[in-house]
Design a protein around this motif. Structure first.
Motif, PDB file in Angstrom:
ATOM      1  N   PHE A  21      57.082  46.055  18.803  1.00 30.62           N
ATOM      2  CA  PHE A  21      55.638  46.302  18.648  1.00 30.62           C
ATOM      3  C   PHE A  21      55.060  45.426  17.532  1.00 30.62           C
ATOM      4  CE2 PHE A  21      52.118  49.046  16.903  1.00 30.62           C
ATOM      5  CZ  PHE A  21      51.237  48.819  17.947  1.00 30.62           C
ATOM      6  N   ASP A  22      55.796  45.298  16.437  1.00 28.31           N
ATOM      7  CA  ASP A  22      55.326  44.461  15.316  1.00 28.31           C
ATOM      8  C   ASP A  22      55.195  42.994  15.730  1.00 28.31           C
ATOM      9  OD1 ASP A  22      55.213  46.651  13.674  1.00 28.31           O
ATOM     10  OD2 ASP A  22      57.184  46.314  12.755  1.00 28.31           O
ATOM     11  N   VAL A  23      56.153  42.521  16.554  1.00 27.84           N
ATOM     12  CA  VAL A  23      56.068  41.145  17.058  1.00 27.84           C
ATOM     13  C   VAL A  23      54.784  40.950  17.854  1.00 27.84           C
ATOM     14  CG1 VAL A  23      57.094  39.487  18.656  1.00 27.84           C
ATOM     15  CG2 VAL A  23      58.553  40.747  17.051  1.00 27.84           C
ATOM     16  N   TRP A  24      54.485  41.923  18.706  1.00 30.45           N
ATOM     17  CA  TRP A  24      53.283  41.831  19.536  1.00 30.45           C
ATOM     18  C   TRP A  24      52.011  41.992  18.711  1.00 30.45           C
ATOM     19  CZ3 TRP A  24      51.582  40.399  24.229  1.00 30.45           C
ATOM     20  CH2 TRP A  24      52.564  39.947  25.129  1.00 30.45           C
ATOM     21  N   LEU A  25      52.058  42.796  17.666  1.00 28.78           N
ATOM     22  CA  LEU A  25      50.889  42.901  16.782  1.00 28.78           C
ATOM     23  C   LEU A  25      50.549  41.536  16.182  1.00 28.78           C
ATOM     24  CD1 LEU A  25      51.261  46.241  14.765  1.00 28.78           C
ATOM     25  CD2 LEU A  25      49.433  45.627  16.356  1.00 28.78           C
ATOM     26  N   LYS A  26      51.581  40.787  15.806  1.00 26.40           N
ATOM     27  CA  LYS A  26      51.350  39.448  15.248  1.00 26.40           C
ATOM     28  C   LYS A  26      50.771  38.510  16.308  1.00 26.40           C
ATOM     29  CE  LYS A  26      54.940  39.726  11.685  1.00 26.40           C
ATOM     30  NZ  LYS A  26      56.270  39.223  11.228  1.00 26.40           N
ATOM     31  N   LYS A  27      51.288  38.635  17.554  1.00 28.76           N
ATOM     32  CA  LYS A  27      50.741  37.814  18.643  1.00 28.76           C
ATOM     33  C   LYS A  27      49.260  38.120  18.864  1.00 28.76           C
ATOM     34  CE  LYS A  27      54.894  37.156  21.510  1.00 28.76           C
ATOM     35  NZ  LYS A  27      55.452  37.323  22.863  1.00 28.76           N
ATOM     36  N   LEU A  28      48.943  39.409  18.850  1.00 29.85           N
ATOM     37  CA  LEU A  28      47.554  39.810  19.072  1.00 29.85           C
ATOM     38  C   LEU A  28      46.667  39.313  17.937  1.00 29.85           C
ATOM     39  CD1 LEU A  28      48.062  43.489  20.334  1.00 29.85           C
ATOM     40  CD2 LEU A  28      47.636  41.459  21.709  1.00 29.85           C
ATOM     41  N   ASP A  29      47.184  39.395  16.724  1.00 29.14           N
ATOM     42  CA  ASP A  29      46.407  38.984  15.559  1.00 29.14           C
ATOM     43  C   ASP A  29      46.131  37.477  15.578  1.00 29.14           C
ATOM     44  OD1 ASP A  29      45.162  39.735  13.051  1.00 29.14           O
ATOM     45  OD2 ASP A  29      46.738  38.557  12.091  1.00 29.14           O
ATOM     46  N   ALA A  30      47.077  36.709  16.112  1.00 28.48           N
ATOM     47  CA  ALA A  30      46.937  35.252  16.120  1.00 28.48           C
ATOM     48  C   ALA A  30      46.166  34.746  17.335  1.00 28.48           C
ATOM     49  CB  ALA A  30      48.320  34.607  16.094  1.00 28.48           C
ATOM     50  N   ALA A  31      45.986  35.578  18.347  1.00 30.65           N
ATOM     51  CA  ALA A  31      45.391  35.133  19.610  1.00 30.65           C
ATOM     52  C   ALA A  31      43.901  34.872  19.473  1.00 30.65           C
ATOM     53  CB  ALA A  31      45.643  36.178  20.690  1.00 30.65           C
ATOM     54  N   THR A  32      43.411  33.890  20.232  1.00 30.46           N
ATOM     55  CA  THR A  32      41.967  33.630  20.275  1.00 30.46           C
ATOM     56  C   THR A  32      41.274  34.525  21.295  1.00 30.46           C
ATOM     57  OG1 THR A  32      42.349  31.852  21.863  1.00 30.46           O
ATOM     58  CG2 THR A  32      42.220  31.246  19.526  1.00 30.46           C
TER      59      THR A  32
END
Length: 930
Positions: free
Chosen positions: A332-343
């Motif tokens: 979940f933390d990995v995906w939170l970072k992906k979401l945070d970095a996404a445009t």
């Protein structure tokens, strides 16, 4: 045996029409392909229809033509070719050649000229010619040998067809175009002369442009509206008329390097087609060519060496999707970072039901790049379900991202997900949910704005249409009927991939749809300026809900039931026997066998119809039993839909009714509502008004209703630019009284209420395409008198007639009409060879810009009002939207202030050539306020 016709295909015309009229398609890499597929489909159809014919597919060459030298403004008003169309030209040309069709592009002339030259050459040799085109200019070529067909609509034009369609013979088409001009090519013509006037002039002088100018003295005597003023207008623009004649004339003597004997079909280049279909991702056609290739190779190898192996064609593997079901904090933390970095984040919710105000959240899914997505289960509850992450912890972690207006998001029907998350009650607190912000795109609305009638706008339909992808349906994993599981009962092995696919497909659909919208700026503006800002507004209105008096509804239900019993008694008395009013069989026997009423329509099985429209027509003709039956059905519908049902729809948590508004249903852009449908409560009947009385204000509040007055007529005034109609609105005259004064030839002050009522029927009837017969019945006069009224109306408001003629012609030419703000309504039947279908499409063409503009205006008004209410912080909320009306719940001491500002904001929602008038009412219930 008759000779097979030469088939000449106007490739440029079909490319343009396919691009604008057909559903867009893109490859997984974003290459647009919809127009290519449309044109190739058409060519394949023609090849089957004319298997023995020679063919030529003709396209415009790059660069200018002799017409640009003749008139610098020729085609100057055409917008530059959209990039998405330009990208499809080369693969289309290559595909046409690979399919074995001769392809021609000749510099310095247009495709029309090449086609005209080949057509006349073939006709001179007594060979029949079929020109496949959607271009009306080609009608000048039609003769005993040459016929036009529009393969996209199935219509055909021979000599008689041209006369019927245009009102002139084929040899007068150039003169016809020279007079009326052609806006699509910027051929100027004579200002103010439309199709009817042009044909009337040419028929009147029994000749062409030359004969017309030689006989200007007889023009005032012709039966044409405004004929007295035409000679001066024609004389003033004579030079431009003859220039227009030259511009509209198709050359029939273009020097060509090919002759008729060169235009034969050849065997398709299967290797090239496989390469092209791989690039264009036309999988079914790729498979078809591959099968043909195998058959050819098998035949050859069998003849040469029966035991030789057949080489397998290369199959392009689909992209493998990677879907993750998140059950641990690290992932979940990995995906939170992906979401945070996404445009851009695609997101979706899974729930226990489809009522956003009662369903419970089960999980959320996300995607930030195509073919990769994740599902976070939060509340699956079947036996043996794996340990899931803590629901509140996940929601609190997602809350900053979802509420950040600068973190852009895309959803499919995102309003539902917004309401689910707003009601998710973190920590068990109903007031503590997630207010989603930053919804930049919604694939449902992207598809709807692109073409409201091309397809349904649910995800499964869109994925099939635009991605050629079959999604996993809910029924696939949940079952059907009474045994269907709710989502929380579905095992994660199935639920995870299903939910992740929703987010992935949403992102991929957005990529496919957004590029196409961006190529049409007017449609992109409708999406970004009207539809998307409305999504959070509607979500708030739905959550707010409306207060209803269940006790009053109960009393009304009893009263309606009593009225139905009395109407049933009357029906039995008229019929002379008791029967089941709900049984079509028994009702048919009474109406047609016993009472001998005329059979107006039959069912598919050949039975006399008892459908509502049939009963309504019989009731109009003063048959007593159908009148009683119509009243009975009306009472029954009100009782079952509203007085019985509304109390059951009160939300137990809020004590209110929460309707659902739909942006992507009505083709014209109108909002609709369901559960309950508030758009259909009749306002003109006492029973309907009593239902509105049950919508009440809470203690200390009032209901305020703000309604646009005669908005569609005002839009007609703006679109038609008719001075009489615009002046009536500019001077705040009652337009129905003004029309009555004109039609009945009386002073304004002498207009009676009956005359005004008749004028109102005329005003609204004509913009809905009503004919003299129907109008006569509505206002109680014979057809001849009604026709005379219509003639007087058009004489008084000539701009309205011109608008109607112009709109019909424009719709037939381009296949769609537009609202004031650029919303399009496509009309697939506008060129139908079936008169009824074509007439219905023409009526829609005239009315849709008005209905659609009215819909756009109320939507823009809702956004303005919502922004003002949010900024002001006043204790007032919009609780209902119905047609052209907004209903607000306002604290009593704020009513005057809010009413004035609402009027101001609604009036400013659009800048028309006539003022928008907003009427505001206040009351303790909806009926009083309206």
């Amino acid at each position: 045996m008759s000779q097979a016709p030469l088939v000449l295909v106007d490739g440029s015309s079909y490319l343009y029409r396919a691009f604008h009229a057909l559903p867009p398609l893109t490859t997984s890499k974003g290459l647009p392909t919809g127009a290519v597929k449309g044109v190739l489909n058409m060519l394949k159809s023609l090849r089957k229809q004319y298997p023995d014919s020679p063919f030529a597919v003709v396209f415009d060459a790059k660069g200018g033509t002799f017409r640009d030298d003749m008139y610098a403004e020729y085609k100057a008003n055409r917008p530059s070719m959209p990039d998405d169309m330009r990208l499809q030209i080369e693969p289309l040309h290559q595909s046409v050649i690979a399919l074995g069709f001769p392809l021609l592009c000749v510099e310095g002339v247009e495709a029309d000229d090449v086609i005209g030259t080949l057509a006349r050459s073939s006709a001179a040799a007594d060979r029949p010619v079929v020109i496949s085109t959607g271009d009306k200019d080609m009608a000048q070529l039609v003769d005993g040998h040459i016929t036009l067909v529009n393969t996209m609509t199935g219509s055909a034009l021979d000599v008689e067809g041209v006369k019927e369609k245009f009102g002139v013979a084929p040899e007068q088409i150039i003169d016809y175009l020279a007079l009326m001009g052609d806006s699509s090519d910027n051929i100027p013509g004579v200002p103010g002369i439309g199709p009817k006037t042009a044909s009337g002039l040419l028929v009147g002088v029994n000749g062409g442009l030359k004969e017309l100018y030689e006989q200007l003295d007889i023009v005032p005597t012709l039966p044409i509206r405004g004929a007295k003023n035409l000679p001066a207008k024609l004389e003033e623009h004579k030079e431009m008329a003859f220039l227009s004649y030259q511009l509209a004339t198709i050359k029939i003597d273009v020097p060509l390097d090919v002759g008729l004997d060169d235009l034969h079909l050849i065997e398709p280049d299967r290797e090239k087609l496989l390469e092209l279909y791989t690039l264009l991702e036309f999988k079914s056609w790729y498979d078809e060519v591959q099968r043909d290739t195998k058959r050819v190779e098998l035949k050859a190898s069998t003849e040469a060496a029966p035991v030789a192996a057949v080489a397998e064609a290369v199959v392009v593997a689909p992209v493998e999707a990677v879907y993750t079901t998140i059950l641990d904090q690290a992932t979940f933390d990995v995906w939170l970072k992906k979401l945070d970095a996404a445009t851009l984040i695609a997101f979706d919710t899974e729930t226990t039901g489809i009522d956003a105000h009662q369903a419970q959240l089960v999980g959320v899914s996300f995607a930030v790049q195509p073919h990769e997505a994740a599902y976070v289960p939060l509340a699956h509850s079947y036996i043996g379900v794996p340990q899931q992450l803590d629901r509140d912890s996940v929601l609190l972690a997602l809350k900053p991202l979802l509420e950040d207006p600068n973190k852009l998001k895309v959803g499919q029907h995102a309003k539902f997900d917004m309401n689910i998350l707003a009601n998710c009650a973190i920590g068990g607190d109903p007031a503590h949910g997630i207010t989603v912000r930053g919804i930049a795109f919604d694939t449902m609305l992207e598809s709807y704005v692109l073409n409201s009638t091309a397809t349904r706008h649910d995800m499964d339909s869109l994925a099939k249409k635009y991605l050629d992808y079959d999604t996993v349906s809910f029924q696939d994993i949940a079952g059907k009927g009474a045994k269907q599981l709710t989502f929380d009962q579905i095992p994660l092995e199935q639920a995870g991939p299903y939910a992740a696919e929703d987010a992935d497909v949403t992102l991929r659909l957005h990529q496919a749809l957004h590029a196409r919208l961006a190529a049409i700026p007017s449609l992109a503006s409708v999406l970004t300026d009207i539809e998307m800002p409305l999504v959070p507004v509607l979500a708030r209105i739905e959550r707010q809900g409306a207060l209803v008096d269940a006790q009053l509804l109960g009393v009304q239900s009893i009263e309606l039931g009593n009225k139905m019993v009395e109407l049933e008694r009357q029906a039995f008395e008229i019929a002379g026997e008791a029967f089941n009013l709900g049984s079509p069989k028994q009702l048919g026997a009474i109406l047609y066998e016993k009472l001998g009423l005329p059979v107006l329509k039959k069912t598919g099985k050949g039975q006399a119809s008892t459908a509502e429209e049939v009963l309504a027509k019989l009731a109009e003709d003063d048959y007593p039993l159908p009148k009683v039956l119509m009243q009975y059905r009306s009472m029954s519908k009100l009782k079952s839909t509203y007085t019985d049902r509304l109390p059951e729809q009160i939300n137990p948590r809020t004590g209110r009714i929460h309707t659902s508004y739909h942006q992507a249903v009505a083709a014209t852009g109108r909002l609709s509502s369901s559960d309950p449908n508030l758009q259909n409560i009749p306002v003109r009947t006492a029973e309907g008004r009593r239902i509105r009385q049950a919508f009440v204000a809470p203690k200390g509040y009032k209901l305020l209703a703000a309604d646009y007055s005669q908005i569609e007529l005002r839009i007609m005034a703006h679109l038609s630019k008719d001075e009489g109609l615009m002046n009536a609105f500019r001077h705040n005259l009652d337009v129905h009284t003004a029309t009555a004064a004109e039609v009945f030839k009386v002073e304004l002050g002498a207009v009676t209420s009956d005359q005004r009522r008749s004028a109102k029927a005329i005003n609204f009837g004509l913009i809905y395409g009503m004919g003299a017969q129907k109008l006569g019945k509505d206002i109680g006069v014979d057809t001849k008198t009604a026709k005379a009224y219509i003639d007087v109306y058009f004489a008084r408001y000539p701009g309205v007639r011109e608008y109607m003629e112009r709109t019909r012609a424009q719709a037939a030419d381009q296949g769609y009409v537009e609202t004031f703000f650029g919303r399009r309504l496509y009309l697939p039947d506008i060129n139908s060879n079936k008169p009824q279908e074509r007439a219905a499409a023409e009526r829609t063409a005239i009315n849709a810009p008005m209905q659609g503009t009215a819909a756009d205006i109320i939507k823009k008004a809702m956004v303005r009002v919502d922004n003002w209410l949010t900024d002001s912080g006043l204790d007032a909320k919009v609780i209902l939207q119905v047609h052209d009306e907004l209903v607000l719940e306002v604290r009593e001491d704020l009513v005057a202030q809010v009413g004035e500002k609402i009027r101001e904001h609604m009036s400013a929602a659009a800048q028309l050539d006539v003022p928008l008038l907003v009427e505001v009412g206040v009351g303790d219930n909806w009926d009083e306020a309206h």
